[in-house]
Design a protein around this motif. Structure first.
Motif, short mmCIF file in Angstrom:
data_model
loop_
_atom_site.label_atom_id
_atom_site.label_comp_id
_atom_site.label_asym_id
_atom_site.label_seq_id
_atom_site.Cartn_x
_atom_site.Cartn_y
_atom_site.Cartn_z
N MET A 1 0.81 -1.21 0.00
CA MET A 1 0.00 0.00 0.00
C MET A 1 0.85 1.27 0.00
O MET A 1 0.54 2.23 -0.70
CB MET A 1 -0.94 0.00 1.22
CG MET A 1 -2.03 -1.06 1.14
SD MET A 1 -3.08 -1.13 2.62
CE MET A 1 -3.93 0.45 2.50
N ILE A 2 1.94 1.27 0.77
CA ILE A 2 2.77 2.47 0.80
C ILE A 2 3.71 2.55 -0.40
O ILE A 2 4.20 3.62 -0.75
CB ILE A 2 3.60 2.54 2.10
CG1 ILE A 2 4.61 1.39 2.16
CG2 ILE A 2 2.70 2.56 3.31
CD1 ILE A 2 5.58 1.51 3.33
N GLY A 3 3.95 1.38 -1.05
CA GLY A 3 4.87 1.37 -2.19
C GLY A 3 4.20 1.73 -3.50
O GLY A 3 4.83 2.26 -4.42
N ASP A 4 2.90 1.45 -3.63
CA ASP A 4 2.17 1.74 -4.87
C ASP A 4 1.67 3.18 -4.84
O ASP A 4 0.61 3.49 -4.31
CB ASP A 4 0.99 0.77 -5.02
CG ASP A 4 0.31 0.91 -6.37
OD1 ASP A 4 0.76 1.76 -7.17
OD2 ASP A 4 -0.66 0.18 -6.62
N ARG A 5 2.44 4.07 -5.44
CA ARG A 5 2.08 5.49 -5.45
C ARG A 5 1.17 5.86 -6.61
O ARG A 5 0.81 7.02 -6.78
CB ARG A 5 3.36 6.34 -5.50
CG ARG A 5 4.25 6.15 -4.28
CD ARG A 5 5.50 7.01 -4.37
NE ARG A 5 6.30 6.91 -3.15
CZ ARG A 5 7.19 5.96 -2.93
NH1 ARG A 5 7.38 5.01 -3.83
NH2 ARG A 5 7.88 5.93 -1.81
N SER A 6 0.78 4.87 -7.43
CA SER A 6 -0.10 5.16 -8.56
C SER A 6 -1.55 5.30 -8.12
O SER A 6 -2.39 5.77 -8.87
CB SER A 6 0.01 4.04 -9.61
OG SER A 6 -0.45 2.81 -9.09
N LYS A 7 -1.84 4.87 -6.88
CA LYS A 7 -3.22 4.94 -6.37
C LYS A 7 -3.20 5.57 -4.98
O LYS A 7 -2.33 5.25 -4.16
CB LYS A 7 -3.84 3.55 -6.30
CG LYS A 7 -3.87 2.82 -7.64
CD LYS A 7 -4.36 1.41 -7.49
CE LYS A 7 -4.32 0.67 -8.81
NZ LYS A 7 -2.92 0.54 -9.32
N PRO A 8 -4.16 6.45 -4.67
CA PRO A 8 -4.21 7.07 -3.34
C PRO A 8 -4.34 6.03 -2.24
O PRO A 8 -5.03 5.01 -2.41
CB PRO A 8 -5.46 7.95 -3.42
CG PRO A 8 -5.67 8.19 -4.88
CD PRO A 8 -5.21 6.94 -5.56
N LEU A 9 -3.70 6.28 -1.12
CA LEU A 9 -3.71 5.34 0.00
C LEU A 9 -5.12 5.12 0.52
O LEU A 9 -5.49 4.00 0.88
CB LEU A 9 -2.81 5.87 1.12
CG LEU A 9 -2.62 4.95 2.33
CD1 LEU A 9 -1.98 3.63 1.91
CD2 LEU A 9 -1.76 5.64 3.39
N VAL A 10 -5.93 6.18 0.53
CA VAL A 10 -7.31 6.07 1.02
C VAL A 10 -8.12 5.11 0.15
O VAL A 10 -8.91 4.30 0.66
CB VAL A 10 -7.99 7.46 1.06
CG1 VAL A 10 -9.46 7.32 1.43
CG2 VAL A 10 -7.28 8.37 2.04
N ARG A 11 -7.92 5.18 -1.15
CA ARG A 11 -8.65 4.31 -2.07
C ARG A 11 -8.26 2.85 -1.85
O ARG A 11 -9.10 1.95 -1.86
CB ARG A 11 -8.37 4.71 -3.52
CG ARG A 11 -9.30 4.06 -4.52
CD ARG A 11 -8.92 4.42 -5.95
NE ARG A 11 -8.79 5.88 -6.10
CZ ARG A 11 -8.28 6.45 -7.19
NH1 ARG A 11 -7.83 5.70 -8.19
NH2 ARG A 11 -8.21 7.77 -7.27
N GLN A 12 -6.98 2.60 -1.65
CA GLN A 12 -6.53 1.23 -1.38
C GLN A 12 -7.11 0.73 -0.06
O GLN A 12 -7.52 -0.43 0.03
CB GLN A 12 -5.00 1.20 -1.33
CG GLN A 12 -4.31 1.56 -2.64
CD GLN A 12 -2.81 1.40 -2.53
OE1 GLN A 12 -2.30 0.31 -2.31
NE2 GLN A 12 -2.09 2.49 -2.70
N ALA A 13 -7.13 1.59 0.94
CA ALA A 13 -7.68 1.20 2.25
C ALA A 13 -9.16 0.86 2.15
O ALA A 13 -9.64 -0.07 2.81
CB ALA A 13 -7.45 2.32 3.26
N GLN A 14 -9.88 1.58 1.30
CA GLN A 14 -11.30 1.30 1.11
C GLN A 14 -11.52 -0.11 0.57
O GLN A 14 -12.39 -0.85 1.06
CB GLN A 14 -11.92 2.33 0.16
CG GLN A 14 -12.05 3.74 0.74
CD GLN A 14 -12.53 4.75 -0.28
OE1 GLN A 14 -12.47 4.51 -1.49
NE2 GLN A 14 -13.01 5.88 0.20
N VAL A 15 -10.73 -0.48 -0.43
CA VAL A 15 -10.85 -1.82 -1.02
C VAL A 15 -10.48 -2.88 0.01
O VAL A 15 -11.14 -3.94 0.11
CB VAL A 15 -9.96 -1.94 -2.28
CG1 VAL A 15 -10.00 -3.37 -2.81
CG2 VAL A 15 -10.41 -0.97 -3.35
N VAL A 16 -9.45 -2.64 0.80
CA VAL A 16 -9.03 -3.60 1.82
C VAL A 16 -10.15 -3.83 2.83
O VAL A 16 -10.46 -4.97 3.19
CB VAL A 16 -7.76 -3.09 2.55
CG1 VAL A 16 -7.46 -3.96 3.77
CG2 VAL A 16 -6.57 -3.10 1.61
#
Length: 235
Positions: A181-196
């Motif tokens: 999550m912290i390494g993939d800068r192509s997507k906002p962290l909040v968006r990744q957290a939502q999917v998780v």
């Protein structure tokens, strides 16, 4: 983690991951010893089956004298998720030979898959066989050795859960997810957290109606579809 895709880099990158293999491998060895499985059979199972969840199930089924057909079906169902992971990795090595693809796919695991998906964030979305072979073979050998040691010392560790060995894999995946999550800068962290969070909720609900492996497979597919939907909605 860096963008280096050499064999040496693969060994270095997989090193933190194998600590999870050691904990779970020792726990399986103890379980297998308790089930009356000889250490050399544990080694053979680790080399041929090479699947933590499958091996735990097979050890229980062997102790219960279950039919081979039931063991085979169980192994296929539990490891069916690997087809999804292999298809995800395939585009990154499509230019490599068929033999290289087969070798990588044969030893691909949940852990090395997660590691590779984290690695592409540092390599401009590229992967090389040398790096993959080092990660896969390193994890493969550590798993086999850990299970054998667990089987040999099984009588000395009557309750592996008391040492937290059963939580080793969970802790490892939490770490890999964080790095992803912290390494993939192509997507906002909040968006990744939502999917998780969505996948976690689905997994919790699905496990009330399906076995763990089936629930995981369904949650994985739905998670991928939801992730694609969320990504398209923000394009």
């Amino acid at each position: 983690m860096t963008g280096d895709l050499s064999f040496r880099a693969g060994l270095k990158d997989v090193l933190p991951t194998v600590f999870g293999y050691i904990g779970v491998g020792l726990a399986f060895g103890v379980v297998a010893h308790t089930a009356g499985i000889a250490w050399w059979l544990v080694a053979l199972m680790s080399l041929i089956v090479y699947g933590g969840s499958v091996q735990f199930v097979l050890a229980t089924m062997l102790a219960a004298a279950s039919p081979i057909s039931a063991m085979l079906v169980s192994a296929i169902l539990i490891n069916s998720r690997m087809s999804l992971m292999s298809m995800t990795v395939a585009p990154y090595i499509k230019e490599e030979s068929l033999l290289q693809n087969i070798m990588i796919g044969t030893l691909l695991t949940d852990e090395t898959f997660a590691l590779s998906m984290n690695k592409v964030n540092y390599t401009n979305h590229k992967l090389k066989p040398a790096w993959f072979h080092a990660a896969n073979v390193g994890a493969y050998l550590v798993w086999m050795l850990a299970t054998v040691v667990g089987a040999l010392l099984g009588g000395l560790i009557p309750n592996p859960n008391a040492f937290g060995l059963d939580f080793a894999a969970v802790a490892m995946f939490i770490g890999l997810l964080y790095l992803q999550m912290i390494g993939d800068r192509s997507k906002p962290l909040v968006r990744q957290a939502q999917v998780v969070v969505i996948v976690m909720v689905m997994m919790y609900v699905l496990m009330r109606f399906f076995p763990g492996s089936t629930a995981m497979l369904i949650a994985t597919v739905l998670g991928c579809l939801i992730g694609m939907g969320v990504e398209r909605a923000h394009e």
